[in-house]
Design a protein around this motif. Structure first.
Motif, mmCIF file in Angstrom:
data_model
loop_
_atom_site.group_PDB
_atom_site.id
_atom_site.type_symbol
_atom_site.label_atom_id
_atom_site.label_comp_id
_atom_site.label_asym_id
_atom_site.label_seq_id
_atom_site.Cartn_x
_atom_site.Cartn_y
_atom_site.Cartn_z
ATOM 1 N N GLY A 1 0.798 -1.221 0.000
ATOM 2 C CA GLY A 1 0.000 0.000 0.000
ATOM 3 C C GLY A 1 0.833 1.275 0.000
ATOM 4 N N SER A 2 0.302 2.301 -0.616
ATOM 5 C CA SER A 2 0.954 3.608 -0.564
ATOM 6 C C SER A 2 0.643 4.227 0.800
ATOM 7 N N ALA A 3 1.251 5.384 1.102
ATOM 8 C CA ALA A 3 0.971 6.036 2.389
ATOM 9 C C ALA A 3 -0.535 6.309 2.506
ATOM 10 N N ARG A 4 -1.157 6.637 1.366
ATOM 11 C CA ARG A 4 -2.595 6.928 1.399
ATOM 12 C C ARG A 4 -3.390 5.656 1.736
ATOM 13 N N ASP A 5 -3.001 4.547 1.081
ATOM 14 C CA ASP A 5 -3.683 3.274 1.360
ATOM 15 C C ASP A 5 -3.557 2.916 2.833
ATOM 16 N N LEU A 6 -2.355 3.128 3.358
ATOM 17 C CA LEU A 6 -2.107 2.728 4.750
ATOM 18 C C LEU A 6 -2.975 3.518 5.714
ATOM 19 N N ARG A 7 -3.271 4.761 5.323
ATOM 20 C CA ARG A 7 -4.085 5.591 6.222
ATOM 21 C C ARG A 7 -5.508 5.078 6.340
ATOM 22 N N SER A 8 -5.904 4.222 5.387
ATOM 23 C CA SER A 8 -7.258 3.677 5.491
ATOM 24 C C SER A 8 -7.331 2.596 6.570
ATOM 25 N N ALA B 1 1.840 6.282 8.637
ATOM 26 C CA ALA B 1 1.855 5.726 7.276
ATOM 27 C C ALA B 1 3.195 6.032 6.618
ATOM 28 N N GLN B 2 3.675 7.260 6.817
ATOM 29 C CA GLN B 2 4.947 7.622 6.194
ATOM 30 C C GLN B 2 6.115 6.862 6.816
ATOM 31 N N LEU B 3 6.016 6.675 8.133
ATOM 32 C CA LEU B 3 7.081 5.914 8.800
ATOM 33 C C LEU B 3 7.131 4.484 8.266
ATOM 34 N N ILE B 4 5.932 3.918 8.039
ATOM 35 C CA ILE B 4 5.874 2.536 7.546
ATOM 36 C C ILE B 4 6.490 2.463 6.147
ATOM 37 N N VAL B 5 6.104 3.408 5.292
ATOM 38 C CA VAL B 5 6.646 3.405 3.921
ATOM 39 C C VAL B 5 8.166 3.570 3.965
ATOM 40 N N GLY B 6 8.636 4.468 4.848
ATOM 41 C CA GLY B 6 10.076 4.696 4.973
ATOM 42 C C GLY B 6 10.795 3.431 5.430
ATOM 43 N N LEU C 1 5.800 -4.676 12.433
ATOM 44 C CA LEU C 1 5.384 -3.281 12.557
ATOM 45 C C LEU C 1 5.978 -2.647 13.816
ATOM 46 N N GLU C 2 6.193 -3.508 14.799
ATOM 47 C CA GLU C 2 6.763 -3.062 16.068
ATOM 48 C C GLU C 2 8.159 -2.464 15.866
ATOM 49 N N ARG C 3 8.796 -2.872 14.772
ATOM 50 C CA ARG C 3 10.158 -2.398 14.517
ATOM 51 C C ARG C 3 10.185 -1.001 13.929
ATOM 52 N N VAL C 4 9.041 -0.546 13.473
ATOM 53 C CA VAL C 4 8.980 0.810 12.913
ATOM 54 C C VAL C 4 9.073 1.802 14.067
ATOM 55 N N GLU C 5 9.925 2.788 13.873
ATOM 56 C CA GLU C 5 10.133 3.789 14.915
ATOM 57 C C GLU C 5 8.790 4.431 15.280
ATOM 58 N N GLY C 6 8.497 4.552 16.539
ATOM 59 C CA GLY C 6 7.276 5.249 16.959
ATOM 60 C C GLY C 6 6.082 4.319 17.100
ATOM 61 N N ILE C 7 6.229 3.025 16.801
ATOM 62 C CA ILE C 7 5.102 2.092 17.001
ATOM 63 C C ILE C 7 5.521 1.097 18.076
ATOM 64 N N SER C 8 4.842 1.189 19.214
ATOM 65 C CA SER C 8 5.217 0.322 20.330
ATOM 66 C C SER C 8 4.496 -1.024 20.194
ATOM 67 N N GLY C 9 4.926 -1.977 21.016
ATOM 68 C CA GLY C 9 4.292 -3.289 21.020
ATOM 69 C C GLY C 9 2.815 -3.184 21.334
ATOM 70 N N LYS C 10 2.493 -2.293 22.272
ATOM 71 C CA LYS C 10 1.113 -2.122 22.693
ATOM 72 C C LYS C 10 0.272 -1.555 21.541
ATOM 73 N N GLN C 11 0.847 -0.560 20.880
ATOM 74 C CA GLN C 11 0.130 0.041 19.747
ATOM 75 C C GLN C 11 -0.086 -0.985 18.651
ATOM 76 N N MET C 12 0.921 -1.843 18.477
ATOM 77 C CA MET C 12 0.814 -2.857 17.434
ATOM 78 C C MET C 12 -0.337 -3.799 17.738
ATOM 79 N N GLU C 13 -0.478 -4.190 19.033
ATOM 80 C CA GLU C 13 -1.556 -5.095 19.425
ATOM 81 C C GLU C 13 -2.911 -4.455 19.174
ATOM 82 N N SER C 14 -3.038 -3.176 19.583
ATOM 83 C CA SER C 14 -4.340 -2.554 19.408
ATOM 84 C C SER C 14 -4.613 -2.298 17.928
ATOM 85 N N PHE C 15 -3.552 -2.112 17.161
ATOM 86 C CA PHE C 15 -3.712 -1.964 15.714
ATOM 87 C C PHE C 15 -4.277 -3.253 15.118
ATOM 88 N N LEU C 16 -3.701 -4.382 15.564
ATOM 89 C CA LEU C 16 -4.159 -5.687 15.062
ATOM 90 C C LEU C 16 -5.621 -5.912 15.400
#
Ligand code: ATP
Length: 662
Positions: A596-603, A612-617, A631-646
């Motif tokens: 996905g592009s940054a725009r796709d990721l924002r959905s 989204a930009q951090l993920i693309v980077g 995703l947890e390895r992306v700067e600024g995304i914690s393990g907790k955030q990753m869980e709630s994202f899932l």
């Protein structure tokens, strides 16, 4: 991969099966810890240099044998301090002695896909640059190592040998905590990064392919003039920066299974530690000196932390140590050459250099082979298209400026190798998934003792027919799966409409084993697998109670998303999303993360513009995510955030309601 595994273990597994870009790099012998290799330490004593010796400047250090030396003890003049190292080179030792004794033996590791590094350490004016670079009359470690390495790669990569080899070089300096590309000085300060396998890399650093020593000199000599040097009271041409020459050896297996290996050699001429009471440094020189001394101080702290087995090694406290992370306590075969001066006025510097060298002896590295088992993505598609034209057309199509590839990510094989491998390069333009299947089919045919022509070398038309067959089989399997799902949906819809009918159905129609859920802890509860359509209906209904599998500690338990509503086990539907559906949802998220592009990721839920930009980077730097947890390895995304994202995304995507790349 099991999401229930601890994050560290998951990362280790990911590191073992995935790699930068599309490569699936693996540490050979993954699972077992690679054998240790101690950092080897040699000390070189330079001779008195004309003009540096003052009247009272007598020697204060002398060699005892090929491994040990002694130095006067300033606390007690009756005594000397004795040191023992892997090698000691006295004042009369030649450049060849040092090279042959301490450097040449580690070069072979590069051809095994392992890393190696040589560091020259010591006080200012003690002979580091002389040892590493030397002069035209007395060439040092760098020219000697390059000469031998290029010779070795030519022999090993000759036609008819199993591997094709290519060599590239980069050259940088760390000046006042800035990483500067000496081959491209206009690049400015570069960043140092670490990939998922713990390898240190510098995105954007120029990488020049070299096939001969003349090639090397053509790039290296002008770049050396870019290095920052200046006159101090102790050295007329003092290095004001740490210089790092990086030589990469890439290997590609010519026949199946087309393994790839990468070995890196760091040749490092460190700036000398300086006692500014004696250097007389002022202004810029003093500032430079401060940066040099600070980074060398951090280097000392890193060595101490490694020796003491401290949980935190302060690699990140300076650019130098961050860059050396691979070499000290990391994955390289390392040799430290401590240069010392004989003059009494260097006494304190010499003792401090010897103490540092003695501590470094204890540092243990764990070199491993960097090997890829992935498909032969041998060159950029651009190149394979040229190859498809055939050698003569390709030559015509290629402009003179394209003679040399300088992409940091895409080292090129020597001409002979690429000619030999051109059929593979044609394959490299195929869909990787298809090629993967083709390879496994090829292996299967091989393992069944097929006497016929190997699949990969069959003519194009036959290959296409075979690929088509594989594709059709896949489609057939997909069709059958869909049919099975439809049947299950029918049964369950009828059960829902008339629970009394349930028994009739259950006796006449067998549900697939994989879909049955046995709940041992709560036998009274019914575990029902909902068909896709019903899940969507339930999710849309305001009374719906949706249960998802949630990881809690090491156990998994069913937990209501709608905590405000008490559970009614009897009259409400209790949903348990089938593992297949969850896996489907995860796969969809993964696809979106990777494509996905940054725009796709924002959905996606919980992903805003910045994330989204951090993920693309991250993706651009490290290649595709191998699992959602990355995703947890992306700067600024914690393990907790990753869980709630899932939690927020998986259900919607599993049920096909979520978003996809637009
Ligand atoms: N083994 C040696 N034989 C002959 N001359 C040497 C030797 N080692 C060093 N020298 C000479 O000593 C001087 C200082 O050496 P060099 O510049 O290599 O020191 P350095 O440790 O790199 O210093 P800095 O940290 O200030 O850059 C040079 O003139 C060099 O040619």
């Amino acid at each position: 991969m099991d999401a229930g595994l601890p994050a560290r273990r998951r990362r280790e597994m990911a590191a073992a099966i995935s790699g930068a870009g599309r490569c699936r790099l693996s540490k050979v012998g993954a699972g077992r810890r690679p054998p240790p290799a101690r950092v080897r330490v040699a000390v070189r004593l330079r001779p008195f240099v004309d003009g540096t010796a003052g009247e009272n400047d007598t020697p204060c250090v002398r060699g005892l044998d090929s491994c040990s030396l002694e130095i006067a003890n300033w606390r007690n003049h009756q005594e000397t301090l004795k040191y023992q190292f892997d090698a000691f080179y006295g004042e009369r030792s030649s450049q060849q002695d040092i090279y042959a004794g301490s450097v040449q033996p580690i070069l072979r590791h590069l051809l095994e896909g392992q890393n190696a590094s040589v560091l020259a350490y010591g006080p200012t004016g003690a002979g580091k640059t002389h040892t590493m670079l030397g002069s035209p009359e007395q060439p040092g470690v760098i020219p000697r190592a390059l000469m031998d390495l290029l010779q070795l790669t030519r022999e090993e990569g000759a036609e008819g040998r199993p591997w094709a080899l290519s060599v590239t070089m980069s050259y940088l300096e760390i000046y006042q905590e800035k990483v500067l590309d000496l081959l491209e000085p206009s690049s400015g300060d570069l960043v140092i990064r670490e990939d998922c396998r713990g390898n240190i890399l510098i995105p954007g650093l120029t990488q020049k392919p070299i096939t001969s020593f003349a090639d090397f000199e053509r790039h290296f000599l002008p770049a050396s003039r870019n290095r920052t040097v200046g006159a101090t009271r102790l050295n007329q041409r003092s290095s004001r920066s740490h210089a790092v020459l990086l030589v990469k050896v890439d290997q590609r297996e010519r026949l199946a299974p087309f393994r790839q290996r990468e070995g890196k050699l760091y040749l490092i001429d460190l700036a000398g530690s300086e006692d500014n009471r004696r250097t007389g440094n002022k202004g810029l020189r003093l500032k430079e000196s401060g940066a040099i001394n600070t980074s060398l101080f951090v280097l000392g702290k890193v060595v101490d932390a490694l020796n003491q087995g401290l949980p935190r090694v302060p690699y990140r406290d300076s650019k130098l140590t961050r860059l050396l992370q691979d070499s000290l306590g990391g994955s390289a075969h390392s040799i430290l050459i401590a240069n010392i001066a004989p003059e009494r006025r260097f006494y304190l510097d010499t003792v401090s250099a010897l103490n540092f060298a003695a501590r470094s002896k204890e540092v243990i590295n764990r070199p491993f082979t960097n090997e890829s088992l992935q498909l032969p993505v041998l060159a950029p598609v651009k190149l394979s298209q040229k190859e498809l034209l055939g050698p003569s057309e390709a030559k015509r199509a290629r402009g003179p400026e394209e003679e040399e590839t300088e992409s940091p990510e895409l080292p090129i094989a020597p001409a002979s190798a690429s000619q030999k491998l051109s059929p593979l390069q044609k394959l490299s333009s195929m869909d990787p998934a298809m090629l993967e299947r083709l390879l496994s089919l090829d292996r299967l045919l091989g393992s069944q003792g097929s006497q016929g022509t190997p699949l990969l070398s069959t003519p194009k038309r036959e290959r296409m027919v075979l690929m088509k067959t594989v594709e059709e089989k896949d489609l057939e399997i997909e069709r059958l799966k869909m049919k099975q799902k439809e049947l299950e949906a029918k049964v369950l819809a009828q059960e829902a409409a008339d629970p009394k009918e349930k028994e009739n159905y259950s006796t006449t129609m067998l549900r697939p084993l994989a879909r049955r859920t046995v709940t041992v802890a709560k036998p009274l509860k019914k575990a029902v697998v909902m068909p896709l359509q019903l899940i969507q209906e339930q999710a849309a209904s305001p009374n719906a109670k949706i249960h998802i599998l949630k990881k809690k500690g090491r156990k998994r338990k069913l937990e209501s998303l709608d905590a405000s509503q008490p559970e009614k086990a009897e009259d409400g539907w209790e949903l348990q999303i089938s593992p297949e559906l969850l896996a489907h949802g995860r796969q969809k998220i993964l696809d979106l993360l990777n494509e996905g592009s940054a725009r796709d990721l924002r959905s996606l839920q919980r992903i805003g513009q910045k994330k989204a930009q951090l993920i693309v980077g991250w993706r651009e730097l490290h290649g595709p995510f191998s699992q959602v947890e990355d995703l947890e390895r992306v700067e600024g995304i914690s393990g907790k955030q990753m869980e709630s994202f899932l939690k927020a995304n998986i259900l919607g995507l599993a049920a096909g309601q979520g978003c996809g790349p637009s």
